[in-house]
Write a protein that holds these residues in place. Sequence first.
Motif, short mmCIF file in Angstrom:
data_model
loop_
_atom_site.label_atom_id
_atom_site.label_comp_id
_atom_site.label_asym_id
_atom_site.label_seq_id
_atom_site.Cartn_x
_atom_site.Cartn_y
_atom_site.Cartn_z
N VAL A 63 -58.82 -15.52 -19.72
CA VAL A 63 -60.33 -15.53 -20.30
C VAL A 63 -60.13 -14.99 -21.52
CG1 VAL A 63 -62.73 -14.68 -19.69
CG2 VAL A 63 -60.85 -15.08 -17.80
N ASN A 64 -60.80 -15.77 -22.60
CA ASN A 64 -61.14 -15.08 -23.90
C ASN A 64 -62.24 -14.34 -23.80
OD1 ASN A 64 -61.41 -14.53 -26.72
ND2 ASN A 64 -60.91 -16.60 -27.10
N TRP A 65 -62.24 -12.88 -23.62
CA TRP A 65 -63.57 -12.14 -23.47
C TRP A 65 -64.20 -12.09 -24.79
CZ3 TRP A 65 -64.84 -10.62 -18.94
CH2 TRP A 65 -63.82 -10.77 -17.76
N GLY A 66 -63.54 -12.47 -25.99
CA GLY A 66 -64.37 -12.37 -27.36
C GLY A 66 -65.27 -13.73 -27.31
N THR A 67 -64.82 -14.51 -26.70
CA THR A 67 -65.73 -15.85 -26.63
C THR A 67 -66.91 -15.44 -25.50
OG1 THR A 67 -64.15 -17.32 -26.76
CG2 THR A 67 -66.01 -18.08 -25.95
N VAL A 68 -66.75 -14.74 -24.52
CA VAL A 68 -67.93 -14.25 -23.83
C VAL A 68 -68.74 -13.39 -24.56
CG1 VAL A 68 -68.45 -12.67 -21.62
CG2 VAL A 68 -66.58 -14.32 -21.89
N GLY A 69 -68.50 -12.44 -25.18
CA GLY A 69 -69.16 -11.71 -26.22
C GLY A 69 -70.04 -12.49 -27.33
N ASP A 70 -69.33 -13.66 -27.75
CA ASP A 70 -69.95 -14.53 -28.85
C ASP A 70 -71.29 -15.36 -27.80
OD1 ASP A 70 -68.33 -13.31 -30.56
OD2 ASP A 70 -66.84 -15.06 -30.51
N LEU A 71 -70.95 -15.60 -27.09
CA LEU A 71 -71.83 -16.52 -26.31
C LEU A 71 -73.15 -15.86 -25.44
CD1 LEU A 71 -69.39 -19.18 -24.80
CD2 LEU A 71 -70.77 -19.47 -26.51
N ILE A 72 -72.90 -14.64 -25.48
CA ILE A 72 -74.05 -13.85 -24.66
C ILE A 72 -75.57 -14.19 -25.32
CG2 ILE A 72 -75.09 -11.49 -24.29
CD1 ILE A 72 -73.09 -12.12 -22.03
N PHE A 73 -75.51 -14.17 -26.62
CA PHE A 73 -77.04 -14.55 -27.37
C PHE A 73 -76.86 -15.58 -28.08
CE2 PHE A 73 -76.59 -9.60 -27.06
CZ PHE A 73 -77.62 -9.55 -26.23
N ILE A 259 -64.79 -22.78 -19.74
CA ILE A 259 -65.41 -22.97 -18.63
C ILE A 259 -65.68 -21.44 -17.96
CG2 ILE A 259 -65.46 -24.07 -16.39
CD1 ILE A 259 -63.77 -26.31 -17.44
N MET A 260 -64.58 -20.82 -18.02
CA MET A 260 -64.91 -19.47 -17.09
C MET A 260 -65.79 -18.47 -17.97
SD MET A 260 -64.36 -17.59 -14.66
CE MET A 260 -63.06 -18.40 -13.44
N GLU A 261 -65.43 -18.69 -19.16
CA GLU A 261 -66.19 -17.73 -20.11
C GLU A 261 -67.78 -17.86 -20.09
OE1 GLU A 261 -63.59 -19.47 -20.85
OE2 GLU A 261 -61.93 -18.21 -21.91
N THR A 262 -68.09 -19.35 -20.13
CA THR A 262 -69.63 -19.65 -20.04
C THR A 262 -70.15 -19.09 -18.53
OG1 THR A 262 -68.94 -21.70 -19.55
CG2 THR A 262 -69.61 -21.56 -21.87
#
Length: 320
Positions: A63-73, A259-262
Amino acid sequence: MTDKFDKTPAGGPSAHSAVDKGTSTPPEQIKAIPVRHWGRWVSAVIVVALLGTLIYSFSQGDVNWGTVGDLIFDDRIVRGMGATLLISVLSMLIGLVLGVLFAVMRLSKNPVTGAVAWLYIWFFRGTPVYVQLLLWFNLALIFPVLNLGFYKDEMVDVMTPFMVALLGLGLNEGAYMAEIVRAGIQSVDEGQTEASNALGMSSSKTMRRIVLPQAMRVIVPPTGNEFINLLKTSSLVSAVQYTELLRAAQNIGSTSFAIMETLLVASVWYLALTSVFSVGQYYVERHYARGSLRQLPPTPWQRVKKNLLNVTGKREGAWS
């Protein structure tokens, strides 16, 4: 001549003169030994260990946690979240109106209205929401043209994804709300209705002014639970091409392979929305509890404020 006798009552000062002089041994102090709840400690350690293992697994996963943060908003996620909120609120409003209507119909002494209400509740509670959405989505197979007399159009043009989602969720929610409202109405003592009728109030006015306000204490908690459940169930409308939060996340994941990040981003937004509405439900319940409680318990914020004042040494009761 009679003998002199001691008039001091038994157990009086003379009887305990020895104790008063401190000649007896004082009773041994009781040493209270608190009960050791070893089972609680063991279960707590096991739960913490399992929770730590779960967190560690997610931290070590792909899981790329940086991508999770980028996609939140991300704009697409925010629009999807807005669509989820819109369809949930509108569907709940439809469910509330239908719930009150069919609950009153079912409680009516008219056998026809009671049977129609029972049939509606039976059908929409007895079939899955997913099936209902697909029925509305394919309604053009049965009614190719919608002809209302004053309005005529192709059914495929009328049944847009938004309309399908609104009807599917709203009608399904109406069936559940009808049962909740019926339970709330039946919880009000019949004497209230009889007293209102004796005062000359009509049936509709009695329902609006007397019965429903008292029934709200029973209706509000399950209604809040239903809305939170509806908020999550709205993810099913992605099957009928309506772009809400989950579908927006899936669209991003299918093109970026995150996929998992979104999915984690969608979960964060669902948790945020349910948390906000849970707080709202708490205060609505508190509002309607004023009719049954003389003094409402303090809110969580008032408890925190009171504890802070106690810690800082200020007098108790300064908080409001």
